[in-house]
Design a protein around this motif. Structure first.
Motif, PDB file in Angstrom:
ATOM      1  N   LEU A   1     -73.611  18.274  11.137  1.00 18.93           N
ATOM      2  CA  LEU A   1     -72.231  18.683  10.911  1.00 18.93           C
ATOM      3  C   LEU A   1     -72.152  20.056  10.255  1.00 18.93           C
ATOM      4  CD1 LEU A   1     -70.698  15.281   9.747  1.00 18.93           C
ATOM      5  CD2 LEU A   1     -70.016  16.602  11.769  1.00 18.93           C
ATOM      6  N   ASN A   2     -73.232  20.456   9.589  1.00 22.98           N
ATOM      7  CA  ASN A   2     -73.262  21.788   8.979  1.00 22.98           C
ATOM      8  C   ASN A   2     -73.258  22.909  10.020  1.00 22.98           C
ATOM      9  OD1 ASN A   2     -73.381  20.693   6.375  1.00 22.98           O
ATOM     10  ND2 ASN A   2     -75.616  20.482   6.496  1.00 22.98           N
ATOM     11  N   LEU A   3     -73.456  22.556  11.289  1.00 22.36           N
ATOM     12  CA  LEU A   3     -73.395  23.563  12.329  1.00 22.36           C
ATOM     13  C   LEU A   3     -71.971  24.046  12.583  1.00 22.36           C
ATOM     14  CD1 LEU A   3     -75.805  21.980  14.972  1.00 22.36           C
ATOM     15  CD2 LEU A   3     -76.283  23.909  13.473  1.00 22.36           C
ATOM     16  N   LEU A   4     -70.990  23.260  12.192  1.00 21.78           N
ATOM     17  CA  LEU A   4     -69.601  23.615  12.470  1.00 21.78           C
ATOM     18  C   LEU A   4     -69.110  24.659  11.481  1.00 21.78           C
ATOM     19  CD1 LEU A   4     -68.201  20.041  13.154  1.00 21.78           C
ATOM     20  CD2 LEU A   4     -68.576  21.850  14.830  1.00 21.78           C
ATOM     21  N   PRO A   5     -68.290  25.591  11.929  1.00 23.81           N
ATOM     22  CA  PRO A   5     -67.739  26.617  11.027  1.00 23.81           C
ATOM     23  C   PRO A   5     -66.633  26.031  10.153  1.00 23.81           C
ATOM     24  CG  PRO A   5     -66.812  26.864  13.204  1.00 23.81           C
ATOM     25  CD  PRO A   5     -67.845  25.784  13.315  1.00 23.81           C
ATOM     26  N   PRO A   6     -66.229  26.758   9.118  1.00 22.45           N
ATOM     27  CA  PRO A   6     -65.099  26.295   8.303  1.00 22.45           C
ATOM     28  C   PRO A   6     -63.824  26.229   9.130  1.00 22.45           C
ATOM     29  CG  PRO A   6     -66.296  28.101   7.226  1.00 22.45           C
ATOM     30  CD  PRO A   6     -66.796  28.018   8.633  1.00 22.45           C
ATOM     31  N   GLY A   7     -62.898  25.382   8.684  1.00 22.73           N
ATOM     32  CA  GLY A   7     -61.626  25.251   9.368  1.00 22.73           C
ATOM     33  C   GLY A   7     -61.125  23.827   9.293  1.00 22.73           C
ATOM     34  N   GLU A   8     -60.020  23.587   9.963  1.00 23.16           N
ATOM     35  CA  GLU A   8     -59.447  22.239  10.003  1.00 23.16           C
ATOM     36  C   GLU A   8     -60.308  21.360  10.911  1.00 23.16           C
ATOM     37  OE1 GLU A   8     -55.478  19.935  11.711  1.00 23.16           O
ATOM     38  OE2 GLU A   8     -55.515  22.132  11.580  1.00 23.16           O
ATOM     39  N   ARG A   9     -60.930  20.351  10.305  1.00 27.67           N
ATOM     40  CA  ARG A   9     -61.903  19.550  11.052  1.00 27.67           C
ATOM     41  C   ARG A   9     -61.333  18.183  11.387  1.00 27.67           C
ATOM     42  NH1 ARG A   9     -67.948  18.757   8.732  1.00 27.67           N
ATOM     43  NH2 ARG A   9     -67.895  21.018   9.023  1.00 27.67           N
ATOM     44  N   ILE A  10     -61.546  17.773  12.631  1.00 22.48           N
ATOM     45  CA  ILE A  10     -61.277  16.395  13.025  1.00 22.48           C
ATOM     46  C   ILE A  10     -62.601  15.814  13.493  1.00 22.48           C
ATOM     47  CG2 ILE A  10     -58.860  16.758  13.625  1.00 22.48           C
ATOM     48  CD1 ILE A  10     -59.686  17.032  16.534  1.00 22.48           C
ATOM     49  N   GLU A  11     -62.871  14.570  13.135  1.00 21.88           N
ATOM     50  CA  GLU A  11     -64.174  14.021  13.484  1.00 21.88           C
ATOM     51  C   GLU A  11     -64.131  12.507  13.580  1.00 21.88           C
ATOM     52  OE1 GLU A  11     -66.468  13.677   9.245  1.00 21.88           O
ATOM     53  OE2 GLU A  11     -66.272  15.713  10.063  1.00 21.88           O
ATOM     54  N   ALA A  12     -65.051  11.992  14.351  1.00 19.80           N
ATOM     55  CA  ALA A  12     -65.282  10.557  14.451  1.00 19.80           C
ATOM     56  C   ALA A  12     -66.784  10.360  14.336  1.00 19.80           C
ATOM     57  CB  ALA A  12     -64.756  10.008  15.771  1.00 19.80           C
ATOM     58  N   VAL A  13     -67.227   9.795  13.199  1.00 22.20           N
ATOM     59  CA  VAL A  13     -68.649   9.643  12.925  1.00 22.20           C
ATOM     60  C   VAL A  13     -68.984   8.160  12.842  1.00 22.20           C
ATOM     61  CG1 VAL A  13     -70.520  10.134  11.305  1.00 22.20           C
ATOM     62  CG2 VAL A  13     -68.706  11.827  11.684  1.00 22.20           C
ATOM     63  N   ASP A  14     -69.937   7.728  13.641  1.00 22.45           N
ATOM     64  CA  ASP A  14     -70.432   6.356  13.594  1.00 22.45           C
ATOM     65  C   ASP A  14     -71.859   6.414  13.070  1.00 22.45           C
ATOM     66  OD1 ASP A  14     -71.425   3.806  14.028  1.00 22.45           O
ATOM     67  OD2 ASP A  14     -70.368   3.552  15.936  1.00 22.45           O
ATOM     68  N   ALA A  15     -72.001   6.288  11.747  1.00 26.14           N
ATOM     69  CA  ALA A  15     -73.316   6.442  11.128  1.00 26.14           C
ATOM     70  C   ALA A  15     -74.293   5.394  11.629  1.00 26.14           C
ATOM     71  CB  ALA A  15     -73.172   6.346   9.603  1.00 26.14           C
ATOM     72  N   ALA A  16     -73.801   4.182  11.898  1.00 28.29           N
ATOM     73  CA  ALA A  16     -74.708   3.117  12.332  1.00 28.29           C
ATOM     74  C   ALA A  16     -75.341   3.451  13.676  1.00 28.29           C
ATOM     75  CB  ALA A  16     -73.945   1.795  12.424  1.00 28.29           C
ATOM     76  N   ARG A  17     -74.563   4.021  14.560  1.00 21.55           N
ATOM     77  CA  ARG A  17     -75.062   4.357  15.885  1.00 21.55           C
ATOM     78  C   ARG A  17     -75.547   5.811  15.988  1.00 21.55           C
ATOM     79  NH1 ARG A  17     -70.805   0.777  17.050  1.00 21.55           N
ATOM     80  NH2 ARG A  17     -71.419  -0.966  18.411  1.00 21.55           N
ATOM     81  N   GLY A  18     -75.347   6.550  14.897  1.00 17.04           N
ATOM     82  CA  GLY A  18     -75.786   7.941  14.923  1.00 17.04           C
ATOM     83  C   GLY A  18     -74.973   8.805  15.850  1.00 17.04           C
ATOM     84  N   SER A  19     -73.710   8.462  16.037  1.00 15.96           N
ATOM     85  CA  SER A  19     -72.846   9.203  16.956  1.00 15.96           C
ATOM     86  C   SER A  19     -71.903  10.104  16.180  1.00 15.96           C
ATOM     87  CB  SER A  19     -72.039   8.224  17.809  1.00 15.96           C
ATOM     88  OG  SER A  19     -71.046   8.885  18.551  1.00 15.96           O
ATOM     89  N   ILE A  20     -71.727  11.323  16.658  1.00 14.52           N
ATOM     90  CA  ILE A  20     -70.796  12.271  16.049  1.00 14.52           C
ATOM     91  C   ILE A  20     -69.955  12.907  17.146  1.00 14.52           C
ATOM     92  CG2 ILE A  20     -70.586  14.493  14.857  1.00 14.52           C
ATOM     93  CD1 ILE A  20     -73.068  13.849  13.305  1.00 14.52           C
ATOM     94  N   ARG A  21     -68.658  12.937  16.913  1.00 14.43           N
ATOM     95  CA  ARG A  21     -67.730  13.704  17.732  1.00 14.43           C
ATOM     96  C   ARG A  21     -66.821  14.442  16.766  1.00 14.43           C
ATOM     97  NH1 ARG A  21     -66.293  11.355  23.463  1.00 14.43           N
ATOM     98  NH2 ARG A  21     -68.311  10.457  24.021  1.00 14.43           N
ATOM     99  N   ALA A  22     -66.882  15.768  16.787  1.00 22.24           N
ATOM    100  CA  ALA A  22     -66.133  16.558  15.810  1.00 22.24           C
ATOM    101  C   ALA A  22     -65.668  17.856  16.449  1.00 22.24           C
ATOM    102  CB  ALA A  22     -67.000  16.839  14.593  1.00 22.24           C
ATOM    103  N   ALA A  23     -64.543  18.347  15.939  1.00 18.85           N
ATOM    104  CA  ALA A  23     -64.014  19.632  16.397  1.00 18.85           C
ATOM    105  C   ALA A  23     -63.397  20.351  15.217  1.00 18.85           C
ATOM    106  CB  ALA A  23     -62.984  19.435  17.504  1.00 18.85           C
ATOM    107  N   VAL A  24     -63.354  21.670  15.310  1.00 17.75           N
ATOM    108  CA  VAL A  24     -62.748  22.510  14.276  1.00 17.75           C
ATOM    109  C   VAL A  24     -61.622  23.306  14.918  1.00 17.75           C
ATOM    110  CG1 VAL A  24     -63.112  24.453  12.706  1.00 17.75           C
ATOM    111  CG2 VAL A  24     -64.854  22.674  12.916  1.00 17.75           C
TER     112      VAL A  24
END
Length: 867
Positions: free
Chosen positions: A729-752
């Motif tokens: 997630l540190n790859l994303l630049p600063p800004g208004e972030r929306i995200e859906a993180v499923d830690a159990a499955r290791g899934s990330i969907r995020a946008a800035v």
């Protein structure tokens, strides 16, 4: 607005271009209809040159040890360091490594300085990697490095043989000429290539030769022509010399070609005396490249298929000015104006240059040169307009050598390349569109390259940089050039100096050309359309030479059982410092692909789209897998273009060993013993961002593979790695972030989001699928979609998936084409163009379009040809 006529900076076809400025760093690019090489046609790379002329990534000021300095400081520093090195260790302790990207005037001044004033022949060129074997073969057969054909021969041939050339991708304008000959004259086409390329798909006959099997095939064909009494005995008597025992040595040898294919090839060759054999890197880039080229030339000489319209062996070069470099002695193995190292030739060159000292013998060829850097014999090297840290074989050793060298100077227009990172001194050179001079294409046509863009920063012509440093070293008068025209006049005069017809290269009639006439210089062809039309050759007795040739030895081993081939992609060029800036050119192949046969994929337990390591004795690199029956079992293919700037994998230079042709010194890039192994990341994903991806120390440990490609509005980065995905997630630049993180499955969907637009998006998964990239990429250029759509990676009312881009000029995808062909019952490439515009601009995608049509394109059955 003003239109500037210039030439394309890509392959050796040498296409004429018309450039019209539309802004300070913007231009509309079209083909020049009056240029003899292309008559207005351009391929995809030339068509989209306008996307590559901005100042992004440019080197604009001289630097010493990373600090900006003035030109006076940089020139003084380089001159003093070179002079001190020569004084202490002798002239053999310094070297230049130059490039087919230089103009002839640049090449001439560099060669004169090193060979005539420093006094060593340690100047070689990256053209050593692409056409040195053709040079050696020409000299052995003809006595001079003369290409005996012209493009017009393709128009008049009844049979065209392509050997080791994916012409449809690598020389698309030549390919269009071949297509036209087939359509208007019924010209037959044979393609000899281990791979079933798009070029091979379109052939009347494809011969899938084993790697390095060319010598055996052409030697056997020559023996057959002799046995059937199909040689041209009159021509042999008058114009060709054969060494004792040549004909007796033509015993049959194994060539690995299917008997039906061989008989079909023999039948075509025997039936069509007007034959052009066009050969390229599949011939040259071999440890037996010179023998391969001479095997082809032998066949043409013995059957009289040379010096006549529509007939001859035709070496087509890879770089825009490889030929110009050959003319002025850019190779370590020759002097300027096609002269060698005999006492007579050396004396002639020294008197013409009025040089204080002249090299006494050939210098170190490219691989030898970097070996000498590694072992300390060369202590100062100046690299011009090339990227050997990527392109040289055993590139890992080259990097280590440069890192240990006391002085590395790099002249380039790009600030950050794998090679400039190792430089102590960086000198800003002009780029295409800014510099001024001449180039020579594959058919010996000399054309002007003209500047039409403003000169940025402190950038200077390469010839100016060289001349200034030479003057600072004490040779003021010899390098007092006011402009490129003055250099051209001197070079032209040297081609005629004490020539008296002994060398075909002679343009001395232009030695007094005025600056104005040089500015207006029209393309012209030295040697004429057919330099050997009179059956006389620049040898001691006026005859060409038949040269004994020998099949190559087997290279694969039990440890490395596969045979690795390398080559170009259709829309990319060398190490992508130019084409990588173009969003359009980057869409055809977004990643470096390992192409392998299904049997080899099954043996290695890798599937299509997976990742795999390619291992060779020299090193290892990682690629995305493409499973295809266009590859034969036991043979694999990877592209040459990717560097550390674009990827952690795909660096093909890591894999090639230093084995090379014993005569030409050209490395064998086409047949490297290799093996593959599956790479199994714990997660995969992609990042879409406005800014280039630079993995920092916190991210790098998690990555097993990444590669990035330019898109409209930003960059697409493919990712694969191990460990916790949350750190990404540190790859994303600063800004208004929306995200859906499923830690159990290791899934990330995020946008800035930034000012109502998507600024970045990150999608990672451990065990699931990923959305299509194109819709998300498009969000960089338009008002942001709803958050739920961004996280889903698609519109709520999704548009049809157009598939991978086939036609980059009109953004037409594979699925769109296939569906339109089926829906409208299309039966020709022209019909596809009428329906979708695909293939109607540059034409580079036409072979791909043809392959999508239903039914056989033409009969490729040997029975259909042979009967």
């Amino acid at each position: 607005m003003t239109i500037t006529r210039t030439t394309c900076p890509y392959c050796g076809v040498g296409c004429g271009i018309k450039a019209r400025l539309t802004g300070e760093r913007e231009a509309a690019i079209t083909g020049d209809p009056d240029h003899p090489a292309n008559a207005g046609k351009l391929c995809s790379k030339g068509t989209h040159l306008g996307e590559t002329i901005g100042l992004e990534g440019r080197l604009l000021h001289p630097e010493i040890d990373g600090q900006r300095v003035s030109w006076d400081q940089a020139i003084g520093h380089v001159a003093d360091r070179f002079a001190a090195t020569i004084a202490e260790h002798g002239p053999e302790s310094v070297a230049f490594y130059v490039s087919g990207q230089l103009l002839t005037e640049d090449y001439y001044v560099a060669n004169k300085m090193m060979k005539g004033f420093i006094g060593t022949a340690n100047i070689d060129t990256n053209s050593r990697l692409c056409m040195a074997s053709a040079v050696s073969a020409h000299v052995r057969a003809f006595g001079e490095d003369v290409v005996p054909c012209s493009y017009s021969d393709l128009d008049e041939a009844n049979l065209i043989i392509l050997v080791g050339s994916n012409t449809a991708w690598c020389h698309p304008v030549v390919w269009q000429r071949i297509e036209a000959a087939r359509a208007t004259r019924g010209t037959k086409l044979v393609v000899i290539d281990p791979r079933r390329t798009e070029t091979a798909e379109r052939a009347d006959l494809h011969i899938p030769i084993t790697p390095d099997g060319d010598v055996a095939l052409f030697r056997n064909l020559l023996a057959h022509m002799r046995d059937q009494d199909l040689l041209d005995h009159g021509f042999l008597q008058e114009s060709v010399s054969a060494p004792s025992g040549f004909w007796d040595g033509l015993s049959p040898c194994a060539d690995g070609v299917d008997e039906d294919l061989r008989r079909a090839f023999i039948a075509l060759f025997a039936a069509h005396p007007r034959t052009v054999t066009l050969f390229s890197q599949g011939v040259n880039q071999s440890t037996s490249g010179t023998d391969k080229a001479n095997a082809i030339i032998n066949l043409h000489l013995a059957t009289g298929r040379i010096g006549k319209p529509g007939a001859g062996p035709f070496s087509i070069t890879g770089q825009p000015n490889a030929m110009g470099g050959r003319e002025v002695g850019g190779l370590a193995s020759m002097l300027a104006a096609h002269m060698g190292f005999t006492d007579t030739e050396r004396d002639r060159v020294q008197r013409f240059w009025k040089s204080p000292t002249l090299c006494t013998e050939p210098g170190l060829k490219a691989v030898e040169m970097f070996d000498a850097v590694a072992d300390g014999r060369i202590k100062a090297i100046w690299i011009m307009a090339t990227n050997p840290a990527v392109s040289m074989p055993d590139a890992g050793d080259v990097r280590a050598a440069l890192a240990a060298c006391p002085l590395v100077v790099v002249s380039d227009c790009i600030a950050d390349t794998d090679t400039t990172r190792l430089a102590h001194v960086k000198l800003p050179a002009l780029a295409w569109g800014e510099k001024d001079g001449t180039v020579t294409n594959s058919e010996r046509t000399i054309s002007r390259q003209r500047g039409f863009l403003p000169v940025p920063g402190d950038a200077k012509p390469d010839w100016w940089i060289i001349a200034q440093i030479a003057a600072r070293m004490g040779w003021v008068d010899a390098f007092d050039y006011p402009n490129a025209a003055s250099i051209f006049r001197e070079y032209a005069a040297q081609t005629g100096f004490e020539n008296e017809g002994s060398r075909i290269l002679d343009i001395s009639d232009r030695a007094t050309i005025t600056d104005g006439a040089y500015d207006q210089l029209e393309p012209f062809q030295w040697g004429g359309a057919s330099p050997f039309s009179y059956g006389r050759y620049p040898t001691s007795d006026g005859k060409a030479r038949l040269v004994p040739v020998h099949p190559a030895a087997e290279r694969k081993t039990s440890d490395f059982p596969l045979r690795l081939n390398t080559g170009r992609y259709r829309d990319h060029w060398h190490t992508m410092t130019r084409t990588g800036l173009s969003p359009r050119l980057s869409q055809h192949r977004r990643e470096p692909l390992l192409e392998l046969h299904p049997e080899d994929a099954a043996d290695a337990s890798v599937g299509d789209g997976a990742l795999a390591r390619v291992e060779a004795a020299a090193g290892v690199s990682v690629y995305r897998v493409r499973v295809t029956d266009a590859q034969r079992p036991g043979e694999i293919f990877v592209p040459m273009h990717w560097t550390d700037q674009q990827s952690s994998g795909g660096r093909t230079g890591r894999l090639m060993g230093k084995d090379r042709d014993p005569l030409s010194g050209q490395p064998g890039f086409k047949n490297t013993p290799a093996r593959i192994a599956a790479l199994r990341p714990e997660w995969t994903g992609f990042l879409i961002t406005r800014d280039p991806f630079r993995p920092n120390d916190a991210i790098a440990p998690w990555l097993l593979y990444h590669t990035q490609v330019r898109t409209r509005g930003g960059w697409l980065v493919e990712l694969a790695g191990t460990g916790e995905t949350s750190a990404l997630l540190n790859l994303l630049p600063p800004g208004e972030r929306i995200e859906a993180v499923d830690a159990a499955r290791g899934s990330i969907r995020a946008a800035v989001l930034e000012n109502g637009h998507m600024a970045a998006a990150l999608f990672l998964t451990r065990d699931g699928s990923l959305p299509q990239r194109d819709w998300l990429i498009a969000q960089l250029d338009q008002a942001a979609a709803r958050p739920v759509e961004l996280l889903a990676g698609r519109a709520s009312d999704p548009v049809p998936d157009r598939g991978p881009i086939v036609c980059i000029c009109f953004d037409v995808g594979l699925h769109t084409i296939v569906e339109t062909i089926a829906r409208e019952a299309l039966t020709s490439v022209e019909a596809i163009g009428a329906a979708l515009s695909a293939g109607t601009n540059c034409g580079s995608c036409r072979p791909a379009l043809a392959a999508l049509l239903p039914g056989p394109l033409e009969s490729t059955s040997p029975k259909a040809i042979y009967g």
